[in-house]
Design an enzyme around this catalytic site. Sequence first.
Site: not given
Length: 530
Positions: A118, A330
């Site tokens: 992440d 992301d």
Amino acid sequence: MPSRWRFLLPFLLSVTVTSAMQVPTTFSTKLVHRFSEEMKPVRVQTGDWPDRRSMQYYQRLLRNDFVRHKVNLGAARHQLLFPSHGSKTMSFGNDLAWLHYTWIDIGTPSTSFLVALDAGSDLLWVPCDCIQCAPLSASFYSSLDRDLNEYSPSRSLSSKHISCSHRLCDMGSNCKTSKQQCPYTINYTSENTSSSGLLVEDILHLQSGDGGGSSSNSSVQASVVVGCGMKQSGEYLNGDAPDGVIGLGPGQGSVPSFLAKSGLIRDSFSLCFNEDDSGRLFFGDQGSTVQQSTPFLPLDGIFSTYIVGVEATCIGNSCPKVTSFNAQFDSGTSFTFLPGHAYEAIAKEFDKQVNATRSTFQGSFWEYCYVPSSQQLPKVPTLTLMFQQNNSFVVYNPVFVYYNEQGIDGFCLAIQPTEGDMGTIGQNFMTGYRLVFDRENKKLAWSRSNCQDLSLGKKMPLSPPNKTSSNPLPADEQQRIKGHAVAPAVAGKAPQNSSVVSSQTSQMISYWQHWHCYCLLLFQLLSVFY
């Protein structure tokens, strides 16, 4: 006369003759290549003398240059790192929310965790002393072949509590005393999705090497902050990252930040996602020489996440107006979201160009979906993100394909609109690229890759520069910018009145300066021949 003196005698004669002159003018000497025929009788070799331009010739040159490079870089203390199980990442499709995962080892003795990658958050957390966690048994996940693990600080000899007074304890104000163990709560963009527990310090096990499982890889242990995730909520209870998340964001508490601050790597990392759901993760990677890049943008004056500015978006060769926007890159988001104005223009242009019938699919959350005229996927127009200086990021396959037993059932433009003016570039747009999050120079870089060539860790930088610079210049360029450089041996404060120095004194000073230089050169030559 020994052969070595045949080379030194002309030099000594030139020094003697030149020294007798009152004002030396120039000095010259013959340059001889280390593997030339003239050097054969002088140099002592343990093996055969390499034939010029032979493979052995170039191997010796390269070996010598590599040793010199390594010495100049301080013996390569800074390195390319990856998790102890290897640099490979994997995706399990819808079974685990389309995210990419990698195995990591934490603690002493080490325990393995399958954590989601992440880049949109900072904290590394794993299920720990669970009060409310997702199922960890492999029977709950069709893609897993072994149970997932739960962490317990009390069973790790290297774990340490982090107190409420610690600089990374964001919730320290909620503590009753400064010595209390620091609590944490991290909320994610998915509705009601969070992880909470206590912060601890422990060992993250890494390796340095080529990333391909080579026996030459060496082990590295790094101290990091770990979230002891006692309680999860929302999507984390439904199969998203059941064994934890490794935050790769720019915050001080992320794993890349700890590794860079400890001096183990350059402040950068790379992610690479391939078409076959495999990938690579390297800490310290600053990419290739052929990559393109664009600067990161601050959010409210702070580089708190990886945001870039898209100047225009093109579908095929058409670039609709009003398609500029800012977006976060992301890896923790499976698919891509764009601001409403850009989404509408891009989707409508895509709809014009695609050769298929508009349709809907039950359960699909995408708006622009199509049924092909055959069981094969038609030619899909590319989507290109344009950045500064005409740098382009081409998404060759911006669709999600539905399959049936006969073949392709249909496909959808894998973009959703989002409120506000901030978009998110998810994993589906990152496929086929080696993405470099260069935090040191505050830029995102990319190059096309199949993610297999990244196993050659020897191609990566070995050591960071002495100080961070967004555009470091070579020494000669710095001197040209700052003005004429003066050799330190000659630089000095000039007399206030130069006329008081007699001509004889000037000649003596010049004589001794040149004689001193000749002595230094002679000493260096003698050290080479002996």
